[in-house]
Write a protein that holds these residues in place. Structure first.
Motif, PDB file in Angstrom:
ATOM      1  N   PRO A  12      21.491  39.925  12.334  1.00 33.16           N
ATOM      2  CA  PRO A  12      21.478  38.512  11.920  1.00 33.16           C
ATOM      3  C   PRO A  12      22.487  38.206  10.811  1.00 33.16           C
ATOM      4  O   PRO A  12      23.077  37.131  10.780  1.00 33.16           O
ATOM      5  N   ASN A  13      22.723  39.116   9.918  1.00 31.82           N
ATOM      6  CA  ASN A  13      23.634  38.878   8.802  1.00 31.82           C
ATOM      7  C   ASN A  13      25.101  39.033   9.198  1.00 31.82           C
ATOM      8  O   ASN A  13      25.929  38.202   8.848  1.00 31.82           O
ATOM      9  N   TYR A  14      25.437  40.074   9.932  1.00 32.00           N
ATOM     10  CA  TYR A  14      26.832  40.384  10.218  1.00 32.00           C
ATOM     11  C   TYR A  14      27.316  40.001  11.608  1.00 32.00           C
ATOM     12  O   TYR A  14      28.519  39.861  11.825  1.00 32.00           O
ATOM     13  N   TYR A  15      26.411  39.876  12.559  1.00 29.90           N
ATOM     14  CA  TYR A  15      26.821  39.628  13.946  1.00 29.90           C
ATOM     15  C   TYR A  15      26.051  38.473  14.576  1.00 29.90           C
ATOM     16  O   TYR A  15      25.781  38.465  15.770  1.00 29.90           O
ATOM     17  N   SER A  16      25.702  37.464  13.795  1.00 29.67           N
ATOM     18  CA  SER A  16      24.868  36.369  14.301  1.00 29.67           C
ATOM     19  C   SER A  16      25.544  35.606  15.439  1.00 29.67           C
ATOM     20  O   SER A  16      24.884  35.269  16.429  1.00 29.67           O
ATOM     21  N   GLU A  17      26.840  35.329  15.334  1.00 32.71           N
ATOM     22  CA  GLU A  17      27.524  34.603  16.404  1.00 32.71           C
ATOM     23  C   GLU A  17      27.479  35.393  17.710  1.00 32.71           C
ATOM     24  O   GLU A  17      27.202  34.841  18.782  1.00 32.71           O
ATOM     25  N   TRP A  18      27.743  36.691  17.633  1.00 30.63           N
ATOM     26  CA  TRP A  18      27.662  37.551  18.817  1.00 30.63           C
ATOM     27  C   TRP A  18      26.253  37.515  19.406  1.00 30.63           C
ATOM     28  O   TRP A  18      26.074  37.369  20.617  1.00 30.63           O
ATOM     29  N   PHE A  19      25.238  37.632  18.530  1.00 29.85           N
ATOM     30  CA  PHE A  19      23.856  37.667  19.000  1.00 29.85           C
ATOM     31  C   PHE A  19      23.454  36.347  19.655  1.00 29.85           C
ATOM     32  O   PHE A  19      22.823  36.338  20.711  1.00 29.85           O
ATOM     33  N   TYR A  20      23.830  35.211  19.063  1.00 31.99           N
ATOM     34  CA  TYR A  20      23.523  33.916  19.673  1.00 31.99           C
ATOM     35  C   TYR A  20      24.184  33.786  21.038  1.00 31.99           C
ATOM     36  O   TYR A  20      23.586  33.252  21.968  1.00 31.99           O
ATOM     37  N   ASN A  21      25.410  34.283  21.164  1.00 34.04           N
ATOM     38  CA  ASN A  21      26.079  34.255  22.471  1.00 34.04           C
ATOM     39  C   ASN A  21      25.356  35.131  23.487  1.00 34.04           C
ATOM     40  O   ASN A  21      25.277  34.798  24.664  1.00 34.04           O
ATOM     41  N   ARG A  22      24.856  36.271  23.053  1.00 32.74           N
ATOM     42  CA  ARG A  22      24.103  37.144  23.950  1.00 32.74           C
ATOM     43  C   ARG A  22      22.830  36.453  24.418  1.00 32.74           C
ATOM     44  O   ARG A  22      22.449  36.548  25.588  1.00 32.74           O
ATOM     45  N   ILE A  23      22.143  35.757  23.522  1.00 39.00           N
ATOM     46  CA  ILE A  23      20.930  35.024  23.905  1.00 39.00           C
ATOM     47  C   ILE A  23      21.274  33.959  24.939  1.00 39.00           C
ATOM     48  O   ILE A  23      20.572  33.809  25.943  1.00 39.00           O
ATOM     49  N   LYS A  24      22.361  33.224  24.723  1.00 37.85           N
ATOM     50  CA  LYS A  24      22.782  32.194  25.683  1.00 37.85           C
ATOM     51  C   LYS A  24      23.096  32.800  27.045  1.00 37.85           C
ATOM     52  O   LYS A  24      22.755  32.230  28.073  1.00 37.85           O
ATOM     53  N   GLU A  25      23.763  33.949  27.053  1.00 36.81           N
ATOM     54  CA  GLU A  25      24.119  34.618  28.308  1.00 36.81           C
ATOM     55  C   GLU A  25      22.908  35.267  28.974  1.00 36.81           C
ATOM     56  O   GLU A  25      22.893  35.458  30.186  1.00 36.81           O
ATOM     57  N   CYS A  51       8.946  38.471  21.976  1.00 35.08           N
ATOM     58  CA  CYS A  51       9.314  38.065  20.619  1.00 35.08           C
ATOM     59  C   CYS A  51      10.515  38.870  20.151  1.00 35.08           C
ATOM     60  O   CYS A  51      10.825  39.920  20.689  1.00 35.08           O
ATOM     61  N   MET A  52      11.199  38.321  19.123  1.00 36.40           N
ATOM     62  CA  MET A  52      12.325  39.013  18.495  1.00 36.40           C
ATOM     63  C   MET A  52      11.931  39.315  17.056  1.00 36.40           C
ATOM     64  O   MET A  52      11.359  38.474  16.380  1.00 36.40           O
ATOM     65  N   MET A  53      12.269  40.502  16.616  1.00 32.04           N
ATOM     66  CA  MET A  53      11.893  40.953  15.287  1.00 32.04           C
ATOM     67  C   MET A  53      13.152  41.361  14.534  1.00 32.04           C
ATOM     68  O   MET A  53      13.996  42.078  15.047  1.00 32.04           O
ATOM     69  N   SER A  54      13.273  40.883  13.302  1.00 27.70           N
ATOM     70  CA  SER A  54      14.400  41.251  12.456  1.00 27.70           C
ATOM     71  C   SER A  54      13.835  41.821  11.162  1.00 27.70           C
ATOM     72  O   SER A  54      13.172  41.127  10.398  1.00 27.70           O
ATOM     73  N   CYS A  55      14.078  43.077  10.921  1.00 26.02           N
ATOM     74  CA  CYS A  55      13.560  43.746   9.733  1.00 26.02           C
ATOM     75  C   CYS A  55      14.703  44.044   8.776  1.00 26.02           C
ATOM     76  O   CYS A  55      15.635  44.754   9.135  1.00 26.02           O
TER      77      CYS A  55
END
Length: 61
Positions: A12-25, A51-55
């Motif tokens: 979430p801190n360093y790769y949020s844009e990548w992760f959001y794109n993965r969710i969209k795809e 669910c998604m978990m971010s620790c």
């Protein structure tokens, strides 16, 4: 399925844009840490992920 998004890296801190794109795809690729040649496609659509978990790391003095 529970999707843990910070086990190896602070996604979430360093790769949020990548992760959001993965969710969209609706999928992402995961490399096996024990066999670098083995790559799996993981489906992360709402019908699969419960669910998604971010620790974050805890800092102690």
């Amino acid at each position: 399925m529970i999707l843990s998004v910070s086990r190896r890296t602070d996604i979430p801190n360093y790769y949020s844009e990548w992760f959001y794109n993965r969710i969209k795809e609706g999928f992402l690729y995961v490399r096996n840490p024990m066999n670098a040649h083995q790559i799996s496609e993981i489906k992360i659509t709402p019908d699969v992920v419960d669910c998604m978990m971010s620790c974050g790391n805890l800092l102690r003095n």
